[in-house]
Design a protein around this motif. Structure first.
Motif, mmCIF file in Angstrom:
data_model
loop_
_atom_site.group_PDB
_atom_site.id
_atom_site.type_symbol
_atom_site.label_atom_id
_atom_site.label_comp_id
_atom_site.label_asym_id
_atom_site.label_seq_id
_atom_site.Cartn_x
_atom_site.Cartn_y
_atom_site.Cartn_z
ATOM 1 N N ALA A 197 7.382 49.699 23.298
ATOM 2 C CA ALA A 197 8.446 50.607 22.862
ATOM 3 C C ALA A 197 8.904 50.261 21.457
ATOM 4 O O ALA A 197 9.026 51.131 20.599
ATOM 5 C CB ALA A 197 9.613 50.549 23.842
ATOM 6 N N LEU A 198 9.128 48.971 21.206
ATOM 7 C CA LEU A 198 9.653 48.566 19.907
ATOM 8 C C LEU A 198 8.625 48.733 18.806
ATOM 9 O O LEU A 198 8.960 49.072 17.680
ATOM 10 C CB LEU A 198 10.116 47.107 19.956
ATOM 11 C CG LEU A 198 11.321 46.819 20.836
ATOM 12 C CD1 LEU A 198 11.584 45.325 20.878
ATOM 13 C CD2 LEU A 198 12.548 47.560 20.346
ATOM 14 N N SER A 199 7.349 48.482 19.120
ATOM 15 C CA SER A 199 6.351 48.533 18.059
ATOM 16 C C SER A 199 5.948 49.950 17.702
ATOM 17 O O SER A 199 5.533 50.215 16.598
ATOM 18 C CB SER A 199 5.116 47.715 18.448
ATOM 19 O OG SER A 199 4.501 48.291 19.568
ATOM 20 N N MET A 200 6.078 50.889 18.651
ATOM 21 C CA MET A 200 5.634 52.248 18.349
ATOM 22 C C MET A 200 6.778 53.251 18.198
ATOM 23 O O MET A 200 6.696 54.179 17.413
ATOM 24 C CB MET A 200 4.673 52.739 19.437
ATOM 25 C CG MET A 200 3.352 52.011 19.420
ATOM 26 S SD MET A 200 2.200 52.685 20.609
ATOM 27 C CE MET A 200 2.875 52.103 22.129
ATOM 28 N N LEU A 221 19.182 49.060 18.574
ATOM 29 C CA LEU A 221 19.236 48.537 19.937
ATOM 30 C C LEU A 221 19.321 47.021 19.945
ATOM 31 O O LEU A 221 19.997 46.425 20.767
ATOM 32 C CB LEU A 221 18.008 48.987 20.737
ATOM 33 C CG LEU A 221 17.909 50.486 20.992
ATOM 34 C CD1 LEU A 221 16.597 50.803 21.696
ATOM 35 C CD2 LEU A 221 19.074 50.987 21.822
ATOM 36 N N TYR A 222 18.652 46.413 18.992
ATOM 37 C CA TYR A 222 18.612 44.954 18.942
ATOM 38 C C TYR A 222 19.926 44.393 18.400
ATOM 39 O O TYR A 222 20.479 43.457 18.942
ATOM 40 C CB TYR A 222 17.446 44.507 18.058
ATOM 41 C CG TYR A 222 17.196 43.025 18.060
ATOM 42 C CD1 TYR A 222 16.439 42.448 19.071
ATOM 43 C CD2 TYR A 222 17.711 42.211 17.051
ATOM 44 C CE1 TYR A 222 16.204 41.081 19.086
ATOM 45 C CE2 TYR A 222 17.482 40.845 17.056
ATOM 46 C CZ TYR A 222 16.724 40.283 18.074
ATOM 47 O OH TYR A 222 16.497 38.932 18.088
ATOM 48 N N SER A 227 25.626 47.727 25.727
ATOM 49 C CA SER A 227 25.964 47.063 26.981
ATOM 50 C C SER A 227 25.109 45.814 27.140
ATOM 51 O O SER A 227 24.096 45.656 26.464
ATOM 52 C CB SER A 227 25.733 48.008 28.159
ATOM 53 O OG SER A 227 24.363 48.353 28.210
ATOM 54 N N ASP A 228 25.527 44.940 28.046
ATOM 55 C CA ASP A 228 24.744 43.728 28.281
ATOM 56 C C ASP A 228 23.367 44.082 28.818
ATOM 57 O O ASP A 228 22.377 43.398 28.561
ATOM 58 C CB ASP A 228 25.481 42.788 29.235
ATOM 59 C CG ASP A 228 25.685 43.397 30.603
ATOM 60 O OD1 ASP A 228 25.776 44.641 30.700
ATOM 61 O OD2 ASP A 228 25.750 42.638 31.584
ATOM 62 N N LEU A 229 23.291 45.200 29.555
ATOM 63 C CA LEU A 229 22.002 45.623 30.102
ATOM 64 C C LEU A 229 21.004 45.925 28.984
ATOM 65 O O LEU A 229 19.861 45.458 28.997
ATOM 66 C CB LEU A 229 22.222 46.863 30.966
ATOM 67 C CG LEU A 229 21.011 47.372 31.718
ATOM 68 C CD1 LEU A 229 21.449 47.831 33.091
ATOM 69 C CD2 LEU A 229 20.316 48.498 30.985
ATOM 70 N N VAL A 230 21.460 46.691 27.991
ATOM 71 C CA VAL A 230 20.577 47.017 26.867
ATOM 72 C C VAL A 230 20.217 45.744 26.102
ATOM 73 O O VAL A 230 19.068 45.545 25.711
ATOM 74 C CB VAL A 230 21.238 48.060 25.944
ATOM 75 C CG1 VAL A 230 20.401 48.288 24.694
ATOM 76 C CG2 VAL A 230 21.463 49.359 26.698
ATOM 77 N N VAL A 234 16.231 44.538 25.386
ATOM 78 C CA VAL A 234 15.612 44.518 24.061
ATOM 79 C C VAL A 234 15.722 43.128 23.469
ATOM 80 O O VAL A 234 16.811 42.572 23.396
ATOM 81 C CB VAL A 234 16.290 45.552 23.133
ATOM 82 C CG1 VAL A 234 15.647 45.522 21.749
ATOM 83 C CG2 VAL A 234 16.209 46.937 23.743
ATOM 84 N N GLY A 235 14.609 42.582 23.078
ATOM 85 C CA GLY A 235 14.590 41.241 22.511
ATOM 86 C C GLY A 235 13.909 40.291 23.463
ATOM 87 O O GLY A 235 14.161 40.299 24.660
ATOM 88 N N SER A 236 13.011 39.487 22.891
ATOM 89 C CA SER A 236 12.260 38.576 23.729
ATOM 90 C C SER A 236 12.119 37.244 23.013
ATOM 91 O O SER A 236 11.792 37.232 21.820
ATOM 92 C CB SER A 236 10.888 39.177 24.004
ATOM 93 O OG SER A 236 10.046 38.236 24.592
ATOM 94 N N PRO A 237 12.387 36.085 23.638
ATOM 95 C CA PRO A 237 12.887 35.949 25.005
ATOM 96 C C PRO A 237 14.236 36.638 25.200
ATOM 97 O O PRO A 237 14.924 36.936 24.219
ATOM 98 C CB PRO A 237 13.037 34.440 25.186
ATOM 99 C CG PRO A 237 12.339 33.796 24.049
ATOM 100 C CD PRO A 237 12.240 34.801 22.966
#
Ligand SMILES: Nc1ncnc2c1ncn2[C@@H]1O[C@H](COP(=O)(O)OP(=O)(O)OP(=O)(O)O)[C@@H](O)[C@H]1O
Ligand SMILES: [Mg+2]
Lengths: 362, 291
Positions: A197-200, A221-222, A227-230, A234-237
């Motif tokens: 999703a983030l790359s495309m 989004l990042y 919200s805490d859910l979003v 988004v973001g890894s880890p």
């Protein structure tokens, strides 16, 4: 101009509510990603848009008119199904030609466009073969070709990469971006994979339990999840969410430190003392203290090391709070489980959420 | 999904297993072989003990199938076998095709547009086949009498079609259930109407299932005796009934003649099964294809 506008979409299967008041606007020419975990309603949304499924309520406006009553055949959309859904009894050539033949397009034109798309998707060598003799990547390209050949105004992609191996997935991501750039069509891309999703996606909608939680560019989004859910999606880890309480002087009392000075400071100044909050710290925001600490700092023990090449992910524990941090490989060298670290972070970029509702405080 | 499926299995299992399989299938095939050999034997060879496997073949039995051996040999009268043979083919063929057509349409409906209480309907359809046929024979006989259907092609074809339907519906439905509905949705998005989806997408995918159903239905119908005996007339008599009639006689059972009839009678089923064999095998292994 928006090409697709969905309002209040509702769809249930018996007792299961698959789509629960979904609102979504997709702009013309956009690469739009629909990011949601399994069973969040991605496939059902796409099927409603395509006309395969009839919504219980809500409007789907496509190019300015409500298409809910329009039969599936006449919507000018194409879809790549999660499991490809190739015609198993037809060859690649016949699969590709099917949409054109069904629309009564002239034979010479069919031949020309099949050749063109086969060339574009490198399917030339498979034209005479049936789907069950093709590799996963070839099957997927046939599915894409079949969707593209009719030159749809909207292309719906349902987890098109899920059935491919990692290498192929990476290559195909680039391929999708190229196709989007070259063909300039609107793409709605459903995926459970954040990276895809983030790359495309030029814009991304976060879908959860049949509802859109936030729409935005990857940066929005990042950096500013609503919200805490979003924030967790988004973001890894995954972001560290640390439970704390708001105190006087716009300070937040965490189990391992007191902090102040975030973007949220002004807002929480007006809060009741002892309001429960969640502080969001990205794993990459946590730094090792070198010299004198410049901000809030705390001690933590290493519980797990996960070297990933360039970086190492550390599971750490600070006063009973489990967190993750990311360090460049060079800095993590020599660390072992049980080591004690001194960690600092910059509170101004931290995120804050209400502990009860999960909404962002800024 | 299977990738790169090749023709395989030939010789792969090794000589020992192949030999074993050969022996087992010979045991299975033995009765058939026995009958075929008997058809070429003279009456003395037929009854000789121990049985003869090496003998001088004769075609007398086959000639006797078609011509009554009149003592005065000039006016050899036809036995009417051609008619019975034609009747068997016509009646079984027509009723299998009818059952296949109706069964395909019905099972597509049951599979894709389930009714409220779909399973109940399917169950009810099958119950007629749970009854032992002997129970139904008298009412059916009387109904045929009353409606003037007895002794007609239409009558026996209707009956056989009705017999084949429950089984055909169940079997074909399982094949429709196997195929992915996504493929049909894809076809609709590609512009196909319902009829196009059915004929161009669904039907070709269950071809193997249709072949398998056709063979099983054909075998059952082909050999049916009880209803044929009671409901066909001299013009519409089928081969099994004629076979029974050759059993009685002053000189006891003419095994050679009977074996010749059976041998000829086997040819059409053999031929059909052989022709559909490739489809059949695919039909049986259908479940292994990932949706
Ligand atoms: N035909 C159906 N009958 C009953 N429930 C359904 C049907 N289709 C979807 N659902 C349910 O609706 C919910 C949403 O399903 P959907 O397939 O849209 O999820 P998804 O986001 O595509 O998931 P995945 O990533 O696993 O494909 C799920 O709980 C699912 O079980
Ligand atoms: Mg899905």
């Amino acid at each position: 101009m928006s090409i697709l506008k969905i309002t209040g979409l509702q769809k249930s299967f018996g007792a299961i509510t698959a789509i629960d008041g979904l609102d979504l606007t997709v702009e013309e020419g956009e690469f739009f990603a629909l990011l949601g975990p399994s069973a969040s309603g991605k496939t059902t949304s796409l099927r409603c848009i395509a006309g395969i499924e009839k919504p219980d309520a809500g409007q789907i406006e496509f190019e300015g008119s409500d298409v809910v009553p329009t039969p599936i055949q006449g919507r000018g959309m194409a879809m790549v199904f999660q499991a490809f859904a190739l015609y198993p009894h037809l060859t690649t050539e016949q699969n590709l030609a099917y949409p054109l033949r069904e629309r009564g397009i002239e034979q010479t034109e069919v031949v020309r466009r099949v050749a063109e798309i086969a060339e574009q998707l490198r399917l030339g060598h498979t034209l005479a073969r049936k789907p069950d003799t093709l590799s996963g990547g070839e099957q997927q390209r046939v599915a894409i070709g079949r969707a593209l050949i009719g030159r749809p105004k909207l292309l719906l992609l349902d987890e098109p990469l899920t059935n491919l191996d990692a290498k192929l997935r990476h290559d195909t991501r680039a391929e999708f971006k190229r196709l989007h750039r070259e063909l300039g069509m609107t793409i709605l891309y459903a995926t459970p994979d954040e990276l895809e999703a983030l790359s495309m996606g030029q814009r991304i909608a976060i879908l959860e339990q049949g509802r859109i939680r936030q729409v935005g560019t990857p940066d929005q989004l990042y950096d500013a999840p609503e919200s805490d859910l979003v924030a967790r999606r988004v973001g890894s880890p995954v972001i560290n969410l640390i439970r704390g309480t708001a105190k006087a002087n716009a300070t937040i009392n965490l189990p391992f430190a007191d902090i102040s000075g975030g973007n949220w400071a002004r807002t929480i100044a007006g809060f009741d003392v002892n309001t429960e909050v969640l502080l969001g710290l990205r794993p990459s925001q946590l730094k090792l203290v070198e010299g004198t600490p410049g901000g809030p700092n705390f001690k933590a023990t290493v519980e797990l090391l996960e070297p990933l090449g360039d970086v190492t992910i550390l599971d750490i524990n600070a006063a009973g709070v489990e967190m993750q941090m990311v360090l460049p490989e060079a800095k993590a060298v020599g660390f072992k489980v049980g080591d004690s670290l001194e960690i600092e972070f910059d509170p101004t970029t931290s995120l804050l959420f209400a502990a009860d509702t999960g909404t962002a405080i800024s | 999904m299977r990738f790169f499926r090749k023709k395989q299995g030939i010789g792969k299992a090794g000589a020992g297993w192949s030999l074993f399989a050969g022996v087992v299938s010979l045991i299975y095939f033995f009765p058939v072989l026995w009958i075929i050999l008997t058809a070429f034997k003279t009456r003395t060879d037929t009854l000789s003990i121990p049985p003869k496997f090496i003998f001088t073949p004769t075609f007398d039995n086959f000639i006797a199938v078609f011509y009554r051996s009149a003592a005065s040999s000039q006016d050899a009268a036809s036995t009417g076998f051609e008619l019975y043979f034609f009747n068997s083919i016509f009646i079984a063929g027509t009723s299998v095709i009818l059952a296949l057509i109706i069964g395909t349409l019905a099972s597509y409906g049951f599979s894709r547009h389930p009714l409220r209480g779909n399973d109940t309907y399917l169950f009810v359809i099958l119950t007629t086949r749970m009854l032992p046929p002997i129970i139904a024979i008298i009412p059916i006989f009387l109904m045929f009498r009353l409606s003037g259907l007895s002794g007609t092609y239409i009558g026996i074809i209707l009956l056989y079609t009705a017999f084949n339907l429950p089984f055909s519906i169940w079997m074909i439905k399982s094949f429709f259930d196997e195929i992915s509905t996504d493929v049909e949705d894809a076809a609709r998005m590609d512009g196909s109407r319902d009829r196009g989806v059915f004929f161009k997408i669904c039907l070709p995918q269950v071809k193997a299932g249709l072949a398998a159903t056709a063979v099983f239905a054909l075998i059952l119908t082909w050999n049916e005796f009880l209803f044929a005996l009671l409901l066909t007339g001299t013009d519409t008599r089928t081969v099994p009934v004629q076979m029974a009639r050759t059993l009685g006689g002053e000189i006891g059972v003419d095994w050679g003649l009977l074996a010749a009839i059976v041998t000829i009678f086997l040819i059409p089923v053999f031929a059909v099964t052989y022709m559909l064999q490739n489809h059949l095998l695919r039909g049986v292994t259908f479940g292994t294809v990932k949706k």
